[in-house]
Design an enzyme around this catalytic site. Sequence first.
Site, PDB file in Angstrom:
ATOM      1  N   THR A  21      36.537 -30.211  10.147  1.00 55.91           N
ATOM      2  CA  THR A  21      36.457 -29.135  11.142  1.00 55.91           C
ATOM      3  C   THR A  21      35.209 -29.260  12.009  1.00 55.91           C
ATOM      4  O   THR A  21      35.227 -28.892  13.192  1.00 55.91           O
ATOM      5  CB  THR A  21      36.480 -27.762  10.418  1.00 55.91           C
ATOM      6  OG1 THR A  21      37.711 -27.690   9.701  1.00 55.91           O
ATOM      7  CG2 THR A  21      36.393 -26.602  11.372  1.00 55.91           C
ATOM      8  N   SER A  80      39.500 -34.103   5.966  1.00 55.73           N
ATOM      9  CA  SER A  80      38.996 -34.649   4.698  1.00 55.73           C
ATOM     10  C   SER A  80      40.031 -34.717   3.567  1.00 55.73           C
ATOM     11  O   SER A  80      39.801 -35.444   2.599  1.00 55.73           O
ATOM     12  CB  SER A  80      37.722 -33.938   4.259  1.00 55.73           C
ATOM     13  OG  SER A  80      37.980 -32.676   3.723  1.00 55.73           O
ATOM     14  N   THR A 120      35.252 -30.007   4.904  1.00 56.14           N
ATOM     15  CA  THR A 120      34.741 -29.264   3.742  1.00 56.14           C
ATOM     16  C   THR A 120      35.659 -29.347   2.526  1.00 56.14           C
ATOM     17  O   THR A 120      35.218 -29.125   1.406  1.00 56.14           O
ATOM     18  CB  THR A 120      34.507 -27.777   4.100  1.00 56.14           C
ATOM     19  OG1 THR A 120      35.755 -27.213   4.531  1.00 56.14           O
ATOM     20  CG2 THR A 120      33.462 -27.619   5.188  1.00 56.14           C
ATOM     21  N   ASP A 121      36.949 -29.661   2.749  1.00 57.12           N
ATOM     22  CA  ASP A 121      37.888 -29.642   1.615  1.00 57.12           C
ATOM     23  C   ASP A 121      37.490 -30.602   0.500  1.00 57.12           C
ATOM     24  O   ASP A 121      37.663 -30.301  -0.679  1.00 57.12           O
ATOM     25  CB  ASP A 121      39.311 -29.987   2.091  1.00 57.12           C
ATOM     26  CG  ASP A 121      39.930 -28.876   2.925  1.00 57.12           C
ATOM     27  OD1 ASP A 121      39.379 -27.752   2.927  1.00 57.12           O
ATOM     28  OD2 ASP A 121      40.970 -29.122   3.577  1.00 57.12           O
TER      29      ASP A 121
HETATM   30  N1  ASP Z   1      40.742 -29.136   6.379  1.00 56.80           N
HETATM   31  C1  ASP Z   1      39.410 -29.366   6.893  1.00 56.80           C
HETATM   32  C2  ASP Z   1      38.882 -30.661   6.298  1.00 56.80           C
HETATM   33  O1  ASP Z   1      38.443 -30.662   5.162  1.00 56.80           O
HETATM   34  C3  ASP Z   1      38.576 -28.233   6.518  1.00 56.80           C
HETATM   35  C4  ASP Z   1      37.151 -28.319   6.963  1.00 56.80           C
HETATM   36  O2  ASP Z   1      36.634 -29.296   7.412  1.00 56.80           O
HETATM   37  O3  ASP Z   1      36.501 -27.272   6.816  1.00 56.80           O
HETATM   38  O4  ASP Z   1      38.905 -31.661   6.970  1.00 56.80           O
END
Ligand code: ASP
Length: 318
Positions: free
Chosen positions: A12, A51, A82-83
């Site tokens: 993100t 991710s 973040t995932d």
């Molecule tokens: N789905 C996203 C990822 O992990 C979520 C994020 O980056 O916060 O790529």
Amino acid sequence: MKKIYVIHTGGTIGMEKTQDETIELQNEHPLFKQNHLNAHIIHHQLFHLPSPHMTPKKMLKLRNHIAEKAADFDGFVITHGTDTLEETAYFLKLTLPIKKPVILTGAMRPINEVGSDALYNFNSALLVALSDRPNLSDIFVVMDGEIHDPSYVTKVHTTRIGAFQSPNSGPIALLTKQGISLLHQPLLERKYFISNVDQEVILLKAYTGMCPNVLTSLLDLKINGLVLEAFGQGNIPSTIAIELEKFLQRNIPILLVSRCPQGIVEANYNYIGGGKYLQKQGVLFSNGLNGPKARLKLSILLSNHIPYQQLQSHFISS
Ligand code: ASP
């Protein structure tokens, strides 16, 4: 002027909200032109991925890329979705011997969404990468004004800005307006050699009434190791405990972690499936790692050909 190498991998923090309210990766990384600090910052886009598409092979590529550049920079910032950020951070902590800050960060909201944390987290990560604190010269996660140890940090909320916590230990430091305020020392972990990531280690979560066939079907997959996310202090259903024998006879290591976000697993109960019973069977106990991280560590140990009898000693806290 200090030199910081920023490696973008996606997530993100590299996305923008579009007119139809979806969140998508952009051709040009939205952080490329951001530098609010007195530092020489070089950006490099290694991956451009959400991710959930991250793999141990890609983590190894990232690890090797940092190792190649280590001598040329004072610190590193890795932007990541973040995932799965906690897995990449822990992989680097175990496999990258470096005496410089390598700081992973991400964002819960894209840069063009109201209340975005993208710039704040990026800037905070750069500040930590620029710091001269010897106890921050290793791999860390910076999110929402906190510095976390990759061994313990985990994503605990799906959408909140403060989505990262270290449930067993709390953050190791806080970023304040005055600087960095250290709360406690990070867990010291040994560094391991890594040249490939070909070990098949499976992670299974225990649940009531779990069907033993779930387990036995894994024997056909020729797996190298199994991590079981057990109940409480490290207990599993009796039907599953009995099946574990078949894995242990084939020398397939089984490592217990807990479904509980806090505490560690221990060999205390002696009933069939209780921790004591499992320990007598030869099951290994982790030291407060969560399932995905225990899985990564076991696969790294197995790729180093550490014999079964010595595996347990690698899961004792230093
Ligand atoms: N789905 C996203 C990822 O992990 C979520 C994020 O980056 O916060 O790529």
